[in-house]
Design a protein around this motif. Structure first.
Motif, PDB file in Angstrom:
ATOM      1  N   GLU A 139       0.832  -1.207   0.000  1.00 21.70           N
ATOM      2  CA  GLU A 139       0.000   0.000   0.000  1.00 21.70           C
ATOM      3  C   GLU A 139       0.867   1.259   0.000  1.00 21.70           C
ATOM      4  N   LYS A 140       1.994   1.226   0.707  1.00 23.19           N
ATOM      5  CA  LYS A 140       2.913   2.368   0.681  1.00 23.19           C
ATOM      6  C   LYS A 140       3.485   2.567  -0.716  1.00 23.19           C
ATOM      7  N   LEU A 141       3.798   1.459  -1.377  1.00 20.77           N
ATOM      8  CA  LEU A 141       4.291   1.554  -2.746  1.00 20.77           C
ATOM      9  C   LEU A 141       3.211   2.147  -3.655  1.00 20.77           C
ATOM     10  N   ALA A 142       1.977   1.685  -3.484  1.00 21.85           N
ATOM     11  CA  ALA A 142       0.877   2.193  -4.302  1.00 21.85           C
ATOM     12  C   ALA A 142       0.693   3.696  -4.107  1.00 21.85           C
ATOM     13  N   ALA A 143       0.843   4.156  -2.864  1.00 25.88           N
ATOM     14  CA  ALA A 143       0.719   5.590  -2.596  1.00 25.88           C
ATOM     15  C   ALA A 143       1.828   6.383  -3.276  1.00 25.88           C
ATOM     16  N   LYS A 144       3.041   5.812  -3.325  1.00 24.43           N
ATOM     17  CA  LYS A 144       4.162   6.490  -3.966  1.00 24.43           C
ATOM     18  C   LYS A 144       3.990   6.522  -5.489  1.00 24.43           C
ATOM     19  N   LEU A 145       3.373   5.484  -6.038  1.00 22.94           N
ATOM     20  CA  LEU A 145       3.187   5.401  -7.488  1.00 22.94           C
ATOM     21  C   LEU A 145       1.997   6.213  -7.986  1.00 22.94           C
ATOM     22  N   ALA A 146       1.038   6.488  -7.104  1.00 21.61           N
ATOM     23  CA  ALA A 146      -0.220   7.117  -7.522  1.00 21.61           C
ATOM     24  C   ALA A 146      -0.048   8.429  -8.288  1.00 21.61           C
ATOM     25  N   PRO A 147       0.874   9.319  -7.909  1.00 23.02           N
ATOM     26  CA  PRO A 147       0.988  10.598  -8.634  1.00 23.02           C
ATOM     27  C   PRO A 147       1.705  10.514  -9.988  1.00 23.02           C
ATOM     28  N   LEU A 148       2.225   9.356 -10.346  1.00 18.34           N
ATOM     29  CA  LEU A 148       3.005   9.256 -11.579  1.00 18.34           C
ATOM     30  C   LEU A 148       2.113   9.437 -12.804  1.00 18.34           C
ATOM     31  N   PRO A 149       2.693   9.867 -13.918  1.00 19.59           N
ATOM     32  CA  PRO A 149       1.906  10.057 -15.143  1.00 19.59           C
ATOM     33  C   PRO A 149       1.254   8.765 -15.610  1.00 19.59           C
ATOM     34  N   LEU A 150       0.162   8.903 -16.354  1.00 22.82           N
ATOM     35  CA  LEU A 150      -0.567   7.740 -16.850  1.00 22.82           C
ATOM     36  C   LEU A 150       0.306   6.851 -17.724  1.00 22.82           C
ATOM     37  N   ASN A 180       3.257  -9.809  -6.862  1.00 23.61           N
ATOM     38  CA  ASN A 180       2.126  -9.008  -6.391  1.00 23.61           C
ATOM     39  C   ASN A 180       1.888  -7.811  -7.311  1.00 23.61           C
ATOM     40  N   PRO A 181       0.654  -7.650  -7.813  1.00 27.69           N
ATOM     41  CA  PRO A 181       0.356  -6.435  -8.574  1.00 27.69           C
ATOM     42  C   PRO A 181       0.229  -5.235  -7.644  1.00 27.69           C
ATOM     43  N   VAL A 182       0.271  -4.043  -8.189  1.00 29.64           N
ATOM     44  CA  VAL A 182       0.081  -2.832  -7.388  1.00 29.64           C
ATOM     45  C   VAL A 182      -1.378  -2.787  -6.940  1.00 29.64           C
ATOM     46  N   PRO A 183      -1.635  -2.690  -5.637  1.00 23.88           N
ATOM     47  CA  PRO A 183      -3.026  -2.669  -5.167  1.00 23.88           C
ATOM     48  C   PRO A 183      -3.655  -1.287  -5.362  1.00 23.88           C
ATOM     49  N   PRO A 184      -4.997  -1.211  -5.349  1.00 24.22           N
ATOM     50  CA  PRO A 184      -5.648   0.103  -5.364  1.00 24.22           C
ATOM     51  C   PRO A 184      -5.223   0.900  -4.137  1.00 24.22           C
ATOM     52  N   TRP A 185      -5.181   2.216  -4.276  1.00 25.48           N
ATOM     53  CA  TRP A 185      -4.801   3.061  -3.144  1.00 25.48           C
ATOM     54  C   TRP A 185      -5.826   4.161  -2.978  1.00 25.48           C
ATOM     55  N   GLU A 186      -6.375   4.231  -1.769  1.00 26.91           N
ATOM     56  CA  GLU A 186      -7.387   5.240  -1.457  1.00 26.91           C
ATOM     57  C   GLU A 186      -6.736   6.311  -0.585  1.00 26.91           C
ATOM     58  N   GLU A 199     -11.936   8.849  -4.563  1.00 29.13           N
ATOM     59  CA  GLU A 199     -11.766   7.804  -5.565  1.00 29.13           C
ATOM     60  C   GLU A 199     -10.384   7.168  -5.436  1.00 29.13           C
ATOM     61  N   PRO A 200     -10.335   5.835  -5.313  1.00 33.91           N
ATOM     62  CA  PRO A 200      -9.021   5.187  -5.196  1.00 33.91           C
ATOM     63  C   PRO A 200      -8.281   5.174  -6.531  1.00 33.91           C
ATOM     64  N   THR A 201      -6.965   5.129  -6.435  1.00 29.35           N
ATOM     65  CA  THR A 201      -6.128   4.976  -7.627  1.00 29.35           C
ATOM     66  C   THR A 201      -6.107   3.504  -8.008  1.00 29.35           C
ATOM     67  N   GLN A 202      -6.458   3.213  -9.257  1.00 32.00           N
ATOM     68  CA  GLN A 202      -6.515   1.840  -9.739  1.00 32.00           C
ATOM     69  C   GLN A 202      -5.446   1.623 -10.801  1.00 32.00           C
ATOM     70  N   GLN A 224       2.004  -3.026 -15.725  1.00 31.59           N
ATOM     71  CA  GLN A 224       0.847  -2.226 -15.340  1.00 31.59           C
ATOM     72  C   GLN A 224       1.009  -0.753 -15.702  1.00 31.59           C
ATOM     73  N   GLN A 225      -0.138  -0.096 -15.834  1.00 30.72           N
ATOM     74  CA  GLN A 225      -0.204   1.354 -15.952  1.00 30.72           C
ATOM     75  C   GLN A 225      -1.384   1.849 -15.126  1.00 30.72           C
ATOM     76  N   ARG A 226      -1.227   3.057 -14.619  1.00 27.11           N
ATOM     77  CA  ARG A 226      -2.305   3.631 -13.793  1.00 27.11           C
ATOM     78  C   ARG A 226      -3.547   3.879 -14.633  1.00 27.11           C
ATOM     79  N   ARG A 227      -4.689   3.558 -14.049  1.00 28.90           N
ATOM     80  CA  ARG A 227      -5.965   3.771 -14.722  1.00 28.90           C
ATOM     81  C   ARG A 227      -6.364   5.242 -14.608  1.00 28.90           C
TER      82      ARG A 227
END
Length: 280
Positions: free
Chosen positions: A208-219, A228-234, A240-243, A264-267
């Motif tokens: 989840e910490k990794l997901a939070a760090k990845l969330a702001p990255l460009p699409l 393990n895939p990157v989990p959703p981060w709320e 709205e969670p990052t998927q 993977q790529q951010r939704r």
């Protein structure tokens, strides 16, 4: 280290008790990485031995030793196959390599989370056309070992590569610390275009910490994780969670058995979708 002019094309030379053959193209990426890793293997303990000693030191101090500190290496051929798949997806999305780019070669900035002794970061720099490669490692001993390899690369390998390539070589650096806590914006001039993380033994909280760090990255950023895939981060309740979209699952063979790599790529968020529709 003798230069190519010192030897016949069919000769071999011995350096640091390691033998290298001139049968392959001189100073190819494969040759340079083999020279680097084989030489480093003669200069002290392996990454696994260093990590074991670090974990034992933490245990003696009475500190918790999380499973995320267990050491494991992704084989270079497996890693390169992952990047090959990423390059294919990038070119499919963009209609080919970028202007002035090379088919199958990734560009931009590469981050490795958990870089160990640096082997994969060197492979990314040698086999692809990244402008920057940054490796994050939390264990001091492994980080110190990667700096030794970087010295060898900088002063023995890189000068001989410069006259044999048509591009500027990648800027490579290693950073010690928890990659999920460090400010990534300080590590390179641009956002990462590819991130790799061997997170097979990570627990849910660390993922989840990794997901939070990845969330702001460009699409357009690609994230490759193992097991393990990157989990959703709320970010907070009600928002709205990052998927993440899994573009491809790649079956790979690790030293300990079969595993799955996730490309993977951010939704796109609903806000980003609205902005995109407004621009149409």
């Amino acid at each position: 280290l003798p230069g190519p002019g010192h030897l016949d094309t069919n000769a071999t030379f011995v350096w640091s008790r390691c033998q290298f053959s001139w049968s392959r193209p001189r100073w190819s990426a494969e040759y340079a990485l083999e020279m680097l890793t084989t030489t480093m293997a003669t200069r002290g303990p392996s990454g696994r031995e260093i990590a074991h000693a670090e974990r034992r030191r933490l245990a003696v101090m009475g500190l918790a030793v999380p499973t995320s500190l267990n050491y494991d290496e992704t084989p270079v051929p497996v890693f390169l196959e992952m990047l090959k798949v990423v390059a294919r997806h990038r070119e499919d999305a963009e209609g080919g390599p970028p202007e002035g780019g090379v088919h199958g070669k990734l560009e931009g900035v590469f981050y490795e989370v958990g870089s160990g002794v640096g082997t994969l970061s060197f492979a990314a720099a040698l086999y692809h056309n990244f402008s920057h490669v940054v490796g994050f490692e939390i264990l001091q001993g492994l980080f110190d070992r990667s700096l030794e390899a970087l010295d060898l690369f900088t002063f023995r390998v890189k000068p001989r590569l410069l006259v044999r390539v048509d591009r500027e070589l990648t800027r490579l650096r290693f950073v010690v610390g928890d990659a999920t806590a460090l400010r990534w914006s300080r590590q390179s001039a641009a956002q990462p275009s590819v991130v790799y993380c061997h997170c097979s033994v990570w627990d849910e909280a660390l993922l989840e910490k990794l997901a939070a760090k990845l969330a702001p990255l460009p699409l357009e950023t690609f994230v490759v994780t193992l097991t393990n895939p990157v989990p959703p981060w709320e970010p907070e309740p009600g928002r709205e969670p990052t998927q993440w979209n899994v573009l491809e699952r790649l079956d790979v063979k690790m030293p300990w058995g079969p595993a799955t790599a996730f490309i993977q790529q951010r939704r796109m968020s609903s806000m980003e979708m609205g902005d995109a529709e407004d621009r149409l």
